[in-house]
Motif scaffolding. Sequence first.
Motif: not given
Length: 487
Positions: A86, A88, A113, A116-118, A126, A128, A134, A256, A260-261
Amino acid sequence: MTRKGLFALLAAVALAGCSRPSPEQQIVNDAAQALGGRDRIAAVKTLVVEGAGTQYNLGQDVTPGASGQTFTVTGYKRAVDVAGGRARTELTRQPNFAFFQGPAAQKQIAGIDGAVAYNVAPNGTAARAAEPIANDRRAELLHHPVTAVRAALDPMARLANPRTEGAESLVDVTAASGQVFTLAIDSATKLPARVIMMADNTNLGDVAISTAFAGYQDVGGLKLPAKLTSKTDDFTTQEINVSTQAVDGDAGDLAAPAAAASAPAITGTAPATVTADVLAPGIWYLAGQSHHSLLVEFADHLMLIETPQNDTRALAVIAKARALVPGKPLTQLVNSHHHFDHSGGVRAAISEGLTVITHQGNVAFLEEIAKRPHTKVPDALAKNPKPLTVEGVKDEKVITDGTMTVNLYPVTGAHSETMLMAYFPRQRILVEADVYNPGPVQTFAAEFLAGLKARNLRIDRIAPLHAQVATYAQFLKDASKAPASTN
Ligand SMILES: [Zn+2]
């Protein structure tokens, strides 16, 4: 030496001989030792890196070869959960040039994460990001000495092709995750010098994405780089100078965001939507999404102005053109300028046999992108190779057959120095990219207006290759409130 001692020595030598690492393993072992040892690397939980630097404008500078446009990056903070996959990154970037979105600083938050990219917008929302992004962000996790060497030390990793190039020793690594990268270490210090990965770029095809490490300093029992320089092939895309960094410091919440998640994965390229509006007999405005084209009908052939973005958009526009006028061959493409979002469909147009007309300053660039390999993600031209026929326009070009006339003029300035606009003298329609879109932000309109006045063109409507058609009166109104181009 006693007899017993001699045997012990021989046994030790034999053992060392048996377990002597392979040359590829030796490179990884050397790197691990130089960084602080494999146990220390294996124990790292988080990395938190803060600093400032510069970003460059790949594919969007004033000429195909330019690299002078920069963004000043402040408040850079990248937190990585090393074992958890993960990360950020937060930063604020301010353009040092006439940027189409205006001069204001922009805050960006981007994360990965697991799957999941965000992105988090400045207002906190937020969203996705698509799967290719990703993938890029999972790859980016390996663009650090600790994560790269840690991945290479994994017993499940496969190491190959040890070699020396200049002052570096290199080894190819297939990580347990399946990600493939090259680790280059300094042959003298053994510290990681670069991580290199092959990736696909819509315009450039196969590219090497690399991060170089320099200025190693002692942090928490490890050596960590204080300067990270990212490149796409030879083009520097970002330089970060680290001000503070910590091992196992507080990485904050790297999960995330819920919005987004819980969002579905965005896979593949959505099909293109191409609308067709008749601007005048024989002239269609092909819009529908963010990047537009025009179809122009001559007595015996058709011409497109712009095949933007990518294969998906360009092939859909080409199909639409052929469907609108099925009786005439589509033979010409006018490309407005080299910027990647406008030239991303030129390869598709070449694969469909179109002759490309562009500003003289883009000819070498188009010749280059026409021949670059696209093996990572084969595109239309890779699957259906055709030679490029390209025509450069220096001062002015008139394309006419009596029934239809189009004048092509260079429109140089702060946005691009290698750009064409198209003018239909009979219909008094002007087609341009990026220098005027109806709307509140007008970075280039005043400069563009001055250029039009100098040519003394009579214009009723402007058909931008973004946004929507505007009357000339609307353009004059927008241009009058436009800030003068700065820098
Ligand atoms: Zn542009």
